[in-house]
Scaffold this motif. Structure first.
Motif, short mmCIF file in Angstrom:
data_model
loop_
_atom_site.label_atom_id
_atom_site.label_comp_id
_atom_site.label_asym_id
_atom_site.label_seq_id
_atom_site.Cartn_x
_atom_site.Cartn_y
_atom_site.Cartn_z
N THR A 21 41.87 28.56 48.06
CA THR A 21 41.89 29.99 47.76
C THR A 21 42.58 30.74 48.88
O THR A 21 42.42 30.43 50.05
N ARG A 22 43.33 31.76 48.52
CA ARG A 22 44.04 32.54 49.52
C ARG A 22 43.05 33.17 50.49
O ARG A 22 42.01 33.68 50.08
N GLN A 46 41.58 36.62 49.63
CA GLN A 46 40.52 36.66 48.63
C GLN A 46 39.17 36.33 49.24
O GLN A 46 38.16 36.95 48.91
N VAL A 54 37.95 39.37 51.37
CA VAL A 54 37.46 40.45 50.51
C VAL A 54 36.11 40.08 49.90
O VAL A 54 35.18 40.90 49.86
N LEU A 55 35.99 38.85 49.42
CA LEU A 55 34.73 38.41 48.82
C LEU A 55 33.60 38.40 49.85
O LEU A 55 32.47 38.80 49.55
N THR A 97 45.91 43.13 52.47
CA THR A 97 44.96 42.05 52.16
C THR A 97 44.26 42.31 50.85
O THR A 97 44.09 41.40 50.03
N SER A 145 46.77 41.84 47.91
CA SER A 145 47.07 40.43 47.66
C SER A 145 45.87 39.70 47.07
O SER A 145 46.02 38.78 46.26
N ALA A 146 44.66 40.10 47.48
CA ALA A 146 43.47 39.46 46.95
C ALA A 146 43.25 39.80 45.48
O ALA A 146 42.74 38.99 44.71
N LEU A 147 43.65 41.01 45.08
CA LEU A 147 43.47 41.44 43.70
C LEU A 147 44.60 40.95 42.79
O LEU A 147 44.48 41.05 41.57
N ARG A 167 48.08 36.32 40.56
CA ARG A 167 48.67 35.05 40.97
C ARG A 167 49.72 35.32 42.03
O ARG A 167 50.24 36.41 42.17
N SER A 168 50.01 34.31 42.79
CA SER A 168 51.02 34.42 43.84
C SER A 168 52.09 33.37 43.59
O SER A 168 51.79 32.22 43.32
#
Length: 476
Positions: free
Chosen positions: A26-27, A30, A33-34, A452, A455-457, A460-461
């Motif tokens: 996982t990035r 993410q 933030v979690l 951050t 990018s977390a939201l 996909r990347s």
């Protein structure tokens, strides 16, 4: 085709399709933030317990209510937990009289964990107990510390812990002695107040155990100066601290990050002290009645806390509108990266300033301290600044729609929340529920960083393995 199946990343290249690099984990954004979201949820649940609230919360300082079980309402608990874990300091209930001893301990714990960073705190605990970190934990912790190298991360984490505990302990000792010798506090109360305010100051949280914050100590240098020192040190950032430990006497070996943060901190501090003190010098509701030595002390303290901390020894609501606007700028710039402070960070502002100067002079490469900046740094700085401006504008515009407060009041409130400062013109508890929830979102975005969070939201990347033809529009 055997080789294509064995190396699946080659197939899309040969087929002409865009190649996507998928991370096996996982990035980090993410996870960060979690982690903050989980900490916020736990803190909210603890503050909603009846034991977190005094038996009869007074309503003479700030309006307060309780839930059916006798604890804080969900919104009051959520807002306070967010303000603590995101080290902001905005309040909707009086910290000194509404929260019980248990509630204040919960707030202090959230401040300490949030100031160090959720992943940094968790990884440090793992290092102390298990003495090792997995790859994913190392990646996420490295990201939360400002992209420090993952090499010898255990030493870095222990260094961060020593810095935090060391600074907080020194400041706490000074405050305890002052409270005992200067104000005749009982030793137990002096210890609690000294420790609480030292941790709150180093983590740039701005929470205080007095209903008027620190206005009662406006002329006391033995309280204001140690707290100001803790705020400044906390705002430098752990990468700067760790580098100064190794090369304090050899500035030529300092990295660009350390040079920019130190030079920017000194410059912004001088400018903010002169600006705020000059604008408020004759204000009868702030600096006006104080002796000239008191004006200098109060002006200095106000300048320090404006950039990151959120304490106040002066009545912010009584300041001039011009002062509010200047504070908006200082709050928005903020502190150093990977620090306990907020804002877009000194380094981001310095890079943007260097880009402007280079463009105006007709230069081709952007240089800072005889080093050339990578193009990717230009994009990162511009992205952070524009996302921050967009968030602040959207938040202010939304509050203008739902409230009757003036633009300068709401802009100040939104920037204070986004920059995790905690200063207020006195309208926080008067905002509607939706407005307070909006400030929670602003504090969340400001603490984890707009990039951050974005990018977390992202769903996909992907990384394209080709470039499109260049063309440029007319600019300006």
């Amino acid at each position: 085709m055997v080789y294509l199946s064995a190396v699946p990343s080659i197939g899309p290249l040969l087929s002409g399709r865009p190649h996507r690099l998928r991370s096996p984990v996982t990035r980090p954004g993410q996870v960060i933030v979690l982690a903050f979201a989980v900490a916020l949820a736990v803190g909210t649940a603890l503050l909603m317990l009846p034991v977190s609230v005094t038996d009869h919360p007074p309503a003479d300082v700030l309006p307060a209510a309780t839930n059916a079980a006798g604890g804080a309402t969900a919104l009051d608990a959520l807002f306070t937990a967010a303000s603590a874990v995101f080290v902001t300091g905005l309040v909707v209930v009086d910290t000194a009289t509404y929260w019980s001893g248990f509630g204040q301990v919960v707030i202090l714990a959230l401040i300490q964990v949030g100031g160090l960073g959720i992943m940094t705190s968790a990884s440090l605990l793992v290092v102390l107990l298990a003495r090792r970190l997995g790859l994913r934990s190392r990646m996420v912790t490295s990201a939360s510390l400002g992209a420090l190298s993952m090499a010898d991360l255990r030493r870095v984490l222990l260094g961060v812990a020593r810095i935090a505990v060391g600074v907080e302990a020194v400041i706490a000792v000074v405050l305890v002695l002052r409270f005992v010798l200067g104000y005749d506090y009982p030793l137990g109360r002096a210890l609690w107040h000294g420790v609480f305010h030292a941790i709150s100051a180093f983590n740039n949280a701005g929470f205080a155990l007095y209903s008027d914050n620190l206005m009662g100590f406006v002329l006391d240098p033995w309280v204001c100066l140690p707290l100001a020192a803790a705020c400044i040190l906390g705002g430098l950032g752990f990468p700067v601290f760790l580098e100064l430990r190794r090369h304090l006497r050899t500035p030529r070996r300092w990295s660009m990050n350390t040079k920019v943060v130190i030079a920017g901190t000194v410059t912004l501090l001088v400018v903010s002290v002169v600006t705020i003190t000059a604008l408020e010098w004759n204000n009868p509701d702030t600096l006006g009645p104080l002796p000239w030595t008191g004006k200098l002390l109060a002006g200095f303290f106000a300048a320090v806390v404006t950039r990151t901390a959120g304490f106040n020894s002066l009545d912010v609501a009584a300041m001039n509108t011009q002062t509010w606007f200047a504070q908006d700028v200082f709050m928005f710039i903020g502190a150093g990266p990977a620090s306990t402070g907020g804002g877009i960070k000194i380094t981001t502002f310095a890079v943007l300033l260097a880009i402007i100067v280079t463009e105006v002079r007709g230069g081709t490469a952007v240089n800072i301290f005889d080093k050339r900046l990578a193009r990717s740094v230009h994009r990162e700085a511009i992205t952070v600044a524009l996302l921050a401006v967009a968030l602040v504008m959207a938040g202010t515009w939304t509050l203008l729609i739902m409230t009757e407060f003036t633009l300068d009041q709401l802009l100040f409130e939104v920037i204070s929340a986004f920059a995790t400062v905690g200063l207020s013109t006195g309208i926080t508890h008067q905002l509607p529920d939706a407005g307070q929830l909006l400030l929670v979102v602003m504090m969340f975005a400001g603490r984890v960083g707009p990039v951050t969070l974005a990018s977390a939201l992202a769903l996909r990347s992907r990384r394209l393995m080709y470039e499109l033809p260049k063309e440029r529009p007319v600019i300006g």
